[in-house]
Design an enzyme around this catalytic site. Structure first.
Site, short mmCIF file in Angstrom:
data_model
loop_
_atom_site.label_atom_id
_atom_site.label_comp_id
_atom_site.label_asym_id
_atom_site.label_seq_id
_atom_site.Cartn_x
_atom_site.Cartn_y
_atom_site.Cartn_z
CG ASP A 1 -1.58 -1.72 1.49
OD1 ASP A 1 -0.86 -2.22 1.30
OD2 ASP A 1 -2.67 -1.16 2.17
CD GLU B 1 -7.19 0.11 0.77
OE1 GLU B 1 -7.57 0.04 0.21
OE2 GLU B 1 -6.11 0.44 2.17
CG ASN B 2 -3.83 3.03 2.42
OD1 ASN B 2 -3.40 1.53 2.43
ND2 ASN B 2 -5.41 3.16 2.93
CG ASN C 1 -10.47 -1.10 3.59
OD1 ASN C 1 -9.24 -1.24 3.55
ND2 ASN C 1 -10.68 -0.03 5.29
CG HIS C 2 -8.80 3.44 2.69
ND1 HIS C 2 -10.15 3.92 3.96
CD2 HIS C 2 -8.24 2.99 3.85
CE1 HIS C 2 -9.96 3.67 5.31
NE2 HIS C 2 -8.91 2.65 4.69
CG HIS D 1 -7.14 -5.15 1.12
ND1 HIS D 1 -5.34 -4.15 0.76
CD2 HIS D 1 -7.73 -4.23 2.37
CE1 HIS D 1 -5.79 -2.79 1.77
NE2 HIS D 1 -7.05 -2.57 2.30
CG HIS E 1 -6.20 -3.45 5.55
ND1 HIS E 1 -6.29 -2.62 5.80
CD2 HIS E 1 -5.72 -3.88 6.43
CE1 HIS E 1 -7.95 -2.20 6.59
NE2 HIS E 1 -7.32 -3.09 7.54
CG HIS F 1 -0.49 0.06 6.06
ND1 HIS F 1 -0.80 1.43 6.16
CD2 HIS F 1 -1.63 -0.83 5.24
CE1 HIS F 1 -1.55 1.66 5.24
NE2 HIS F 1 -1.96 1.36 4.55
FE FE2 Z 1 -6.73 -1.40 3.70
#
Ligand code: FE2
Length: 274
Positions: free
Chosen positions: A8, A39-40, A67-68, A154, A179, A181
């Site tokens: 990520d 996603e981040n 999810n983001h 994820h 996810h 991190h």
């Molecule tokens: Fe995530």
């Protein structure tokens, strides 16, 4: 074939580091296929179209999410028209975009890339990730329509990640978790030949809380009173990911090792690619 996955990208620091380092990595390590989780990438929350395109321009073949994915609303409009943009495959039917795709790597291999989300401690309403991957693999089996299969799983719970790895062992080239991190040290080749790692880690500032400026998360843990918003940490990023060497004959993994480059964690590059 040589497949690199980068975890990520978090905020400006993470995405800039990936854009700066990826072109050199592709040529120096002679990479055939690159997947990056984005996603981040926009301030820690979601991804914009411009960031997505810059990541492709840096050499990514596919950008995965989680999810983001919809935190930046524009993703809802560009997802359906971007072949190389993946959102979790187990979102409800009718969700914009797609969760998997078949791509041609630099060496000519056909790579099935899929993005699937876990449910434990996350969103229990998503479709069953195990059934989802079963359907993805049935539609495009390794050794038939696909020469390699890469899955970004994820998820939050390590137990769900490990079991998911075992579930597809021998049917995918690699299952790599995202996810959480923080990179894990459990990269391995499962019994059936699938490369596995619980979490690739993030590409971001590790002097932080999971890539976010540490002050507000720490404040919330200690006082339970929110003082401000979560902001992406702006210090120099360490990029984290994993290199997977995949057999051109079987499509299964032969080697796996982490890649970490940057000021904060111990640097490492897969020795088998040197
Ligand atoms: Fe995530």
């Amino acid at each position: 074939m040589r497949l690199l996955f980068l975890g990520d990208m978090v905020g400006r620091s993470g995405r800039t580091a990936v854009w700066e380092r990826l072109p050199g990595l592709i040529s120096d390590l002679r990479l055939d296929f690159v997947v990056v989780n984005g996603e981040n990438a926009a301030g820690g929350f979601g991804i914009t179209e411009e960031i997505f395109h810059n990541t492709l321009r840096a050499g990514a073949d596919v950008v995965t999410t989680g999810n983001h994915v919809w935190d930046q609303r524009e993703a809802l409009s560009f997802a359906p028209r971007e072949e190389r943009f993946l959102r979790p495959a187990n979102f409800p039917k009718g969700t914009p975009g797609k969760g998997s795709g078949l791509y041609v790597a630099r060496n000519g291999a056909r790579v099935l890339a899929a993005n699937i989300m876990g449910r434990v401690f996350m969103n229990p309403d998503l479709d069953d990730p195990f059934r989802t991957v079963e359907a993805e693999l049935a539609a495009c089996p390794l050794g038939e329509q696909a020469d390699a299969v890469f899955i970004d799983f994820h998820a939050e719970a390590t137990s769900e990640k490990v079991c998911f790895g075992h579930f597809v062992d021998g049917r995918a080239s690699a299952v790599i978790g995202t996810h959480t991190h923080q990179p894990t040290a459990d990269h391995q080749i499962l019994n059936g030949g699938t490369a596995y790692m619980s979490d690739a880690g993030m590409c971001g500032d590790y002097d932080s809380s999971l890539g976010m400026d540490k002050e507000e998360p720490l404040n919330r843990f200690t006082t339970k009173v929110p003082k401000g918003r979560f902001e992406a940490a702006e210090g120099p990023a360490t990029i984290c990911g994993v290199g997977i060497d995949i057999s051109d004959r079987t499509g299964l993994a032969e080697k796996i090792a982490p890649l970490r480059l940057g000021p904060r964690l111990e640097e490492t590059v897969p020795a088998f690619w040197r």
